[in-house]
Design a protein around this motif. Structure first.
Motif, PDB file in Angstrom:
ATOM      1  N   PHE A  13       0.770  -1.148  -0.087  1.00 42.25           N
ATOM      2  CA  PHE A  13      -0.049  -0.023   0.150  1.00 42.25           C
ATOM      3  C   PHE A  13       1.109   1.156  -0.038  1.00 42.25           C
ATOM      4  N   LEU A  14       1.040   1.795  -1.202  1.00 42.79           N
ATOM      5  CA  LEU A  14       1.768   3.126  -1.276  1.00 42.79           C
ATOM      6  C   LEU A  14       1.008   4.396  -0.768  1.00 42.79           C
ATOM      7  N   PRO A  15       1.310   4.812   0.226  1.00 38.69           N
ATOM      8  CA  PRO A  15       0.207   5.969   0.918  1.00 38.69           C
ATOM      9  C   PRO A  15       0.453   7.260   0.035  1.00 38.69           C
ATOM     10  N   ILE A  16      -0.581   8.087   0.182  1.00 34.05           N
ATOM     11  CA  ILE A  16      -0.555   9.474  -0.046  1.00 34.05           C
ATOM     12  C   ILE A  16      -0.573  10.296   1.216  1.00 34.05           C
ATOM     13  N   LEU A  17       0.280  11.191   1.431  1.00 34.19           N
ATOM     14  CA  LEU A  17       0.604  11.701   2.701  1.00 34.19           C
ATOM     15  C   LEU A  17      -0.098  12.833   2.417  1.00 34.19           C
ATOM     16  N   VAL A 309      -0.324  -2.118   8.846  1.00 32.80           N
ATOM     17  CA  VAL A 309       0.385  -1.226   8.025  1.00 32.80           C
ATOM     18  C   VAL A 309       0.937   0.051   8.798  1.00 32.80           C
ATOM     19  N   LYS A 310       2.140   0.005   8.755  1.00 34.24           N
ATOM     20  CA  LYS A 310       2.886   1.128   9.536  1.00 34.24           C
ATOM     21  C   LYS A 310       2.903   2.549   8.788  1.00 34.24           C
ATOM     22  N   GLY A 311       3.545   3.612   9.444  1.00 31.70           N
ATOM     23  CA  GLY A 311       3.901   4.782   8.922  1.00 31.70           C
ATOM     24  C   GLY A 311       3.597   5.951   9.867  1.00 31.70           C
ATOM     25  N   HIS A 312       2.924   5.809  10.663  1.00 30.89           N
ATOM     26  CA  HIS A 312       2.387   7.241  11.664  1.00 30.89           C
ATOM     27  C   HIS A 312       3.478   6.970  12.615  1.00 30.89           C
ATOM     28  N   GLY A 335      -0.527  14.745  13.180  1.00 29.08           N
ATOM     29  CA  GLY A 335      -1.126  15.705  12.266  1.00 29.08           C
ATOM     30  C   GLY A 335      -1.228  15.403  10.529  1.00 29.08           C
ATOM     31  N   PHE A 336      -1.009  14.346  10.472  1.00 25.41           N
ATOM     32  CA  PHE A 336      -0.895  13.744   9.179  1.00 25.41           C
ATOM     33  C   PHE A 336      -1.965  12.814   8.725  1.00 25.41           C
ATOM     34  N   ILE A 337      -2.573  12.743   7.467  1.00 22.03           N
ATOM     35  CA  ILE A 337      -3.599  11.913   7.196  1.00 22.03           C
ATOM     36  C   ILE A 337      -2.843  10.964   6.144  1.00 22.03           C
ATOM     37  N   ARG A 338      -3.086   9.508   6.279  1.00 20.08           N
ATOM     38  CA  ARG A 338      -2.342   8.590   5.199  1.00 20.08           C
ATOM     39  C   ARG A 338      -3.354   7.867   4.553  1.00 20.08           C
ATOM     40  N   LEU A 339      -3.462   8.218   3.165  1.00 19.94           N
ATOM     41  CA  LEU A 339      -4.376   7.763   2.447  1.00 19.94           C
ATOM     42  C   LEU A 339      -3.777   6.550   1.504  1.00 19.94           C
ATOM     43  N   HIS A 340      -4.475   5.276   1.813  1.00 23.44           N
ATOM     44  CA  HIS A 340      -3.681   4.095   1.125  1.00 23.44           C
ATOM     45  C   HIS A 340      -4.859   3.729   0.052  1.00 23.44           C
ATOM     46  N   HIS A 341      -4.290   3.483  -1.058  1.00 25.32           N
ATOM     47  CA  HIS A 341      -5.158   2.814  -2.219  1.00 25.32           C
ATOM     48  C   HIS A 341      -5.065   1.264  -2.018  1.00 25.32           C
ATOM     49  N   MET A 347      -7.202  -6.726  -3.227  1.00 25.66           N
ATOM     50  CA  MET A 347      -8.471  -6.942  -3.669  1.00 25.66           C
ATOM     51  C   MET A 347      -9.026  -8.339  -4.272  1.00 25.66           C
ATOM     52  N   LYS A 348      -8.078  -8.967  -4.514  1.00 24.58           N
ATOM     53  CA  LYS A 348      -8.157 -10.417  -4.791  1.00 24.58           C
ATOM     54  C   LYS A 348      -8.071 -11.491  -3.848  1.00 24.58           C
TER      55      LYS A 348
END
Length: 365
Positions: A13-17, A309-312, A335-341, A347-348
């Motif tokens: 999952f490559l997040p959008i920060l 899923v780590k990152g924060h 203070g960050f939002i991490r948006l994961h697609h 999905m499968k």
């Protein structure tokens, strides 16, 4: 923690920060169509983003304190916010026009629309220790209501019509409501409390229908699945619990090593996502590795954790999942939002539920 018996899935999952807030995040929500993402923080500037790209659309002004909660209505025409300055505010969602203000005695902690756009409910703290907190139910203000409503001129140009509640439910003076939701068909308002109680109120009479102590500590948040046949709670007692909204009976329980601040159910997989971490007051002396600031994936049926899923760099305060299961967003104390697609590998993913069980419970699994 025991090792999961579920097979591993190699997902990336490559997040959008998203960085649009100056203080810690309090809530994250998608609209019903999944094209917009809404976030609120303690910086008094609730923000709207495009859910696909993470581009910021705009903010909603006039708040004079931390914004604890917000909720867009079903067709994304209106949004209502809950603020620590003692007011809930109603905005036109696409334009940001300020429609009305709903004053309360204490800080407004939670807000939620009923099905449709005819009613919404708020939960407010007591102003003093001798007072009761309140759950207020508002009808949507008509143009006639707004034209006849008083306008109280305040500081910082908050000159908006005042809209009053059509019903106010007093809660236990030693307890505070932290989260709200409506049952199916708007028959009841359900509230989570500091004490771990989940209470169901009749919206016609305001009387308590059912009260169950589901958790041993504060209920931070709860969410429903799409058809409101299941309800998932997140608590400071380090557990999340899957409930039957009709009788508030616990169906499944998910345990983590840290307080759970957010919990959501996937609409496409039998998965539960939990977010939390060590309390914010201890973050300054905790490394992000030991603070447990991950989003944890549990199997909804088997109650087993199978991914993280780590990152924060601070505890996760809020989680939201796309209404069609395409992505999820987490908001943190940093203070960050991490948006994961979600990628195709996720999905499968096989749901790992036996065909015999699916045939036995076709409407559930």
């Amino acid at each position: 923690m025991s090792v999961s018996s579920l097979p591993k899935v190699n997902c990336q999952f490559l997040p959008i920060l998203l960085k649009g807030h100056e203080r810690s995040i309090t809530t994250v929500k998608y609209n019903a169509d999944g094209d917009l993402l809404f976030t609120a923080a303690k910086d008094s500037s609730p923000t709207c983003w495009y859910a696909d790209t993470g581009v910021r659309v705009g903010t909603y002004g006039h708040h004079k304190g931390a914004v604890w909660d917000l909720d867009p209505n079903w067709d994304s025409k209106y949004i209502v916010t809950a603020c620590a300055d003692g007011s809930a505010r109603l905005f036109d969602l696409p334009t940001g026009n300020y429609i009305a203000r709903m004053p309360h005695r204490g800080a407004v902690r939670a807000v939620t629309w009923a099905e449709g756009t005819h009613f919404f409910a708020t939960a407010a703290d007591p102003f003093t220790s001798r007072e009761h907190g309140a759950i207020s139910i508002f009808s949507f203000p008509s143009e006639e209501d707004l034209s006849e409503a008083p306008i109280i001129e305040g500081s910082q140009n908050d000159n908006s019509p005042i809209h009053t509640a059509c019903m106010e439910i007093k809660v236990d003076p030693l307890n505070k409501s932290t989260c709200l939701g409506w049952s199916i068909a708007n028959e009841h308002v359900i509230a989570g409390f500091d004490s771990g109680l989940i209470v169901k109120y009749d919206v016609e009479t305001g009387k308590e229908v059912t009260s169950v102590k589901v958790h041993q500590d504060r209920v931070n948040r709860f969410n429903f699945n799409k058809d409101k046949t299941l309800m998932l709670t997140a608590s400071k007692d380090r557990t999340a619990k899957l409930l039957d909204p009709v009788n508030l009976e616990v169906v499944k329980s998910y345990t983590t090593p840290a307080p759970v601040n957010g919990a959501v159910m996937s609409p496409t997989h039998p998965h539960v996502l939990l977010g939390g971490g060590q309390e914010a007051m201890h973050v300054t002396v905790t490394g992000h590795q030991s603070g447990k600031f991950e989003t944890r994936f549990f199997h909804q049926v088997y109650e087993e954790e199978f991914g993280r899923v780590k990152g924060h760099f601070g505890p996760i305060n809020a989680l939201a999942i796309h209404p069609y299961g395409k992505s999820y967003a987490s908001g943190s104390e940093d203070g960050f939002i991490r948006l994961h697609h979600f990628d195709q590998a996720y999905m499968k993913t096989n749901d790992m539920i036996a065909d015999s069980l699916k045939q036995l419970y076709p409407n559930v699994l």
